[in-house]
Design an enzyme around this catalytic site. Structure first.
Site, short mmCIF file in Angstrom:
data_model
loop_
_atom_site.label_atom_id
_atom_site.label_comp_id
_atom_site.label_asym_id
_atom_site.label_seq_id
_atom_site.Cartn_x
_atom_site.Cartn_y
_atom_site.Cartn_z
N HIS A 1 41.23 37.72 40.08
CA HIS A 1 42.00 37.98 38.86
C HIS A 1 41.08 37.95 37.64
O HIS A 1 39.98 37.39 37.69
CB HIS A 1 43.07 36.90 38.65
CG HIS A 1 44.18 36.91 39.64
ND1 HIS A 1 44.59 35.78 40.31
CD2 HIS A 1 45.00 37.91 40.04
CE1 HIS A 1 45.61 36.08 41.10
NE2 HIS A 1 45.87 37.37 40.96
N CYS B 1 45.84 28.71 37.01
CA CYS B 1 46.90 29.30 37.82
C CYS B 1 47.86 28.27 38.39
O CYS B 1 48.90 28.63 38.95
CB CYS B 1 46.34 30.17 38.93
SG CYS B 1 45.19 29.35 40.04
#
EC number: 3.5.3.18
Length: 258
Positions: free
Chosen positions: A163, A248
């Protein structure tokens, strides 16, 4: 209005089956992961954050990485459509949680895909990583939701990590932190500070000069402390085996309407 609420989700029993794309799979100690998650949540609470547990999604191995299920901009929640099909069941519980908080809820629709870990907000600039989990249709849909609210959406390539926020995050002054081997185009960011460790690129802004960071980045913590920041270190080693990082494991809600 400023707010300090954070959504979190307890690790499920299938955590060790979580997806890995850029790492070799390693065994995950579930009991240790739960201990590390508890310490992570405690660190948020100790720094003034109210943590709210999202309902478990035990059938989803990656559900602890709750940030990937929603992107917040002000009081607007954009429910994602994760790029990995196996993760799409994770969003329902997160949608319920943000709706209970009074957020305005929007959605990414097929054919769009978007993971929350691909979105980095710095003021009103929203950087979106275009890579393995987020596609062009997802970027367009995010832009359509957030630009009318005053956001400036900037798409950036992501090819070296899972990501965008696996590669870069930002300090309170907007300076972007990144580990150069994992960052595709550092010049896209107005101010960029290289850090000596991959996990050193990951910070959560706790308030003031405090930065939540992984204990696996001691050199970066020393660097940032020398620049006047106050690193708060947590061991998340079991989650790092699954390409997880400090960002996250929570969704920070900073601008909820009262």
């Amino acid at each position: 209005m400023p707010s300090k609420k954070a959504l979190v989700r307890r690790p499920g029993p299938r955590l060790a089956e979580g997806l890995v794309t850029h790492l070799e799979r390693e065994p995950v100690d579930h009991a240790l992961a739960v201990e590390q998650w508890d310490a992570y949540v405690e660190a948020l609470a100790a720094n003034g954050w109210e943590t709210l547990e999202v309902d478990p999604a035990d059938e989803c191995p990656d559900s602890v990485f709750v940030e990937d299920a929603v992107v917040m901009y002000r009081n607007v929640a954009l429910i994602t459509r994760p790029g990995a099909e196996s993760r799409r069941a994770e969003t329902a519980g997160v949608e319920e949680a943000v709706a209970r908080l009074g957020c305005s809820v929007n959605w990414i629709w097929e054919p769009g895909t978007l993971d929350g870990g691909d979105v980095l907000k710095i003021g009103d600039t929203v950087y979106v990583g275009r890579g393995g989990r987020t596609n062009a249709a997802g970027v367009r849909q995010l832009r359509a939701v957030f630009e009318p609210l005053g956001a400036r959406v900037v798409a950036v390539p992501v090819s070296r990590v899972l990501h965008l926020k696996s590669a870069v995050t930002a300090l309170p002054d907007g300076t972007v932190l990144g580990h150069l081997p994992q960052t595709d185009v550092p010049s896209l960011f107005p101010r960029f500070l290289p850090v000596p460790e991959e996990s050193g690129a990951h910070v959560v802004l706790l308030g003031g000069d405090r930065l939540l960071m992984a204990a696996s980045a001691p050199k970066t913590a020393e660097l940032l402390a020398g620049l006047g920041h106050d690193p708060v270190l947590v061991d998340i080693g079991e989650f790092e085996k699954l390409e997880g990082c400090v960002t996250c494991l929570s969704v920070r809600l900073r601008e909820l309407y009262s």
